[in-house]
Design a protein around this motif. Structure first.
Motif, short mmCIF file in Angstrom:
data_model
loop_
_atom_site.label_atom_id
_atom_site.label_comp_id
_atom_site.label_asym_id
_atom_site.label_seq_id
_atom_site.Cartn_x
_atom_site.Cartn_y
_atom_site.Cartn_z
N GLY A 1 -77.00 -17.31 25.66
CA GLY A 1 -77.75 -18.28 26.45
C GLY A 1 -78.14 -19.50 25.64
O GLY A 1 -78.29 -20.60 26.17
N GLU A 2 -78.28 -19.31 24.31
CA GLU A 2 -78.67 -20.44 23.45
C GLU A 2 -77.52 -21.41 23.20
O GLU A 2 -77.70 -22.62 23.18
N GLY A 3 -76.35 -20.83 22.95
CA GLY A 3 -75.22 -21.70 22.64
C GLY A 3 -74.00 -21.16 23.34
O GLY A 3 -74.11 -20.17 24.05
N PRO A 4 -72.84 -21.78 23.15
CA PRO A 4 -71.69 -21.23 23.84
C PRO A 4 -71.31 -19.85 23.30
O PRO A 4 -71.49 -19.56 22.12
N VAL A 5 -70.81 -19.02 24.21
CA VAL A 5 -70.43 -17.64 23.89
C VAL A 5 -69.40 -17.61 22.77
O VAL A 5 -69.42 -16.73 21.91
N ARG A 6 -68.48 -18.60 22.76
CA ARG A 6 -67.42 -18.60 21.74
C ARG A 6 -67.96 -18.54 20.32
O ARG A 6 -67.30 -18.04 19.43
N GLY A 7 -69.18 -19.07 20.11
CA GLY A 7 -69.73 -19.13 18.76
C GLY A 7 -70.50 -17.88 18.35
O GLY A 7 -70.94 -17.77 17.20
N VAL A 8 -70.69 -16.93 19.26
CA VAL A 8 -71.51 -15.76 18.95
C VAL A 8 -70.63 -14.63 18.42
O VAL A 8 -69.75 -14.15 19.13
N THR A 9 -70.87 -14.23 17.19
CA THR A 9 -70.07 -13.16 16.57
C THR A 9 -70.78 -11.81 16.68
O THR A 9 -71.99 -11.76 16.98
N LEU A 10 -70.02 -10.77 16.39
CA LEU A 10 -70.59 -9.42 16.37
C LEU A 10 -71.68 -9.34 15.29
O LEU A 10 -72.71 -8.68 15.48
N THR A 11 -71.46 -10.02 14.18
CA THR A 11 -72.46 -10.04 13.09
C THR A 11 -73.76 -10.69 13.56
O THR A 11 -74.85 -10.19 13.24
N ASP A 12 -73.65 -11.78 14.33
CA ASP A 12 -74.85 -12.43 14.87
C ASP A 12 -75.65 -11.45 15.74
O ASP A 12 -76.87 -11.36 15.64
N ILE A 13 -74.91 -10.74 16.60
CA ILE A 13 -75.58 -9.81 17.51
C ILE A 13 -76.24 -8.68 16.71
O ILE A 13 -77.40 -8.33 16.93
N ALA A 14 -75.49 -8.12 15.75
CA ALA A 14 -76.02 -7.04 14.93
C ALA A 14 -77.29 -7.48 14.19
O ALA A 14 -78.30 -6.77 14.17
N SER A 15 -77.25 -8.70 13.60
CA SER A 15 -78.44 -9.21 12.89
C SER A 15 -79.63 -9.31 13.83
O SER A 15 -80.75 -8.96 13.46
N ALA A 16 -79.36 -9.82 15.04
CA ALA A 16 -80.46 -10.02 15.99
C ALA A 16 -81.11 -8.69 16.38
O ALA A 16 -82.30 -8.64 16.68
#
Lengths: 223, 223
Positions: B31-46
């Motif tokens: 929701g913050e930025g485009p989906v294309r830029g969201v990695t699995l690592t970003d999600i895991a960190s969050a």
């Protein structure tokens, strides 16, 4: 011609030949499989260059494919104009048929049309985007002239028609060429038979209805 | 409940809570930025997990986003039905307005609609694609019922309407949120002012014309 002028001309010629060989290789690879799977390394191998050498000719993988997208616009545009200019008059169905046939006959262009706004335009310099956008603008103006003459479309309706034709060609092509697992699913689960897409007939039906709606007029559709 | 049943229930509950936390994080990041830029690592960190731990709950990054796409279909579908069911009768313009407003109000869903056929459906198991397709099929059936009642659309016209609404919502959203270089170009080159896209009004105009064309009838448009 002095010696150094000759040198420069020869090197400009060699540079152009190299660029064309790179575009040829990318075109061939993109035509074989989906563009998403073609890497810079694949293109470099096909031309017999190292990746770092290739990057002296193009900024990124995306610049190569954006150039091929512009080429698709020029070729498909010329084809559309040739067919439209031949018509003294036309119904929405005739125009829809010309667009659907010309786009569906160019699978690589359809694939690129879906990739351009998502990926290609985002990984190139501002000059490359400008060059690309000016090509599309030029084609829209020329073909738009025919759409105005034949169907009386307004400027906004012309832009909406192009947005629909190119976005739908891109999206339908992606749906029509799913990955192996989705293909297996469609073949084995009868509930999902509706999900199988053929680009040309569906694009024809959508554009026919769109242009019929535009020419039928009504409130809010005349400007 | 025996001790081992209790253990299993507790672990099933913990697993579900973890899955929901992962989906919440992906939803927030997408929701913050485009989906294309969201990695699995970003999600895991969050979520405060290691990437390898996260992969015990989901197959791939794409499976996470395909689940959010299914969620978008259910939520947008419920909203569309609520509005359509309230109508005793409707014009193409009314239905187009309901679709355009509901889709444009869901930017993450629009982004995901463009990503699904290109990327998401291609990097998940066949079971994940099936689950996703059955959600879309169910929504199309329910909303299709309303479109048949209000506008008399045929089965094929209903499928064409959904293909157009979802593909155009995805494509227009991508055009409306270009990268920084394209945005700079639009702002500085007056020749390209036409390329600026607003999702809702354009989606409304296209769907209004499409549905008008479908309901106007004519050869080839009645089945």
């Amino acid at each position: 011609m002095t010696g150094s002028e000759f040198q420069r001309a020869r090197s400009a010629h060699a540079k152009q030949a190299r660029e064309e060989a790179i575009l040829d290789a990318a075109r061939a690879l993109g035509g074989e499989g989906p563009v998403r799977g073609v890497t810079l390394t694949d293109i470099a191998s096909a031309v017999g260059m190292h990746k770092s050498a290739l990057l002296r000719y193009f900024e990124t993988r995306e610049q190569i494919f954006l150039k091929l997208t512009a080429e698709g616009w020029r070729e498909c545009g010329a084809d559309l104009r040739a067919h439209l200019e031949r018509c003294d008059e036309a119904t929405p169905a005739t125009v829809a048929e010309i667009f659907a046939r010309s786009l569906a006959a160019r699978p690589l262009f359809c694939d690129l049309l879906a990739q351009a706004p998502l990926n290609l335009e985002r990984n190139v310099s501002i000059d490359s985007v400008r060059d690309f956008k000016l090509v599309t603008l030029h084609e829209i103006e020329l073909i738009g002239h025919e759409l105005r003459r034949l169907l009386g479309l307004s400027e906004r309706q012309i832009l909406d028609t192009f947005a629909t034709a190119t976005s739908m060609a891109g999206a339908l092509w992606q749906m029509a060429t799913p990955g192996p697992r989705v293909r297996e699913l469609y073949a084995t689960d009868p509930r999902l038979g509706h999900a199988i897409v053929e680009v040309e007939p569906r694009l024809y039906r959508v554009l026919d209805a769109l242009l019929t709606g535009f020419t039928t007029g009504g409130p809010g559709r005349t400007t």
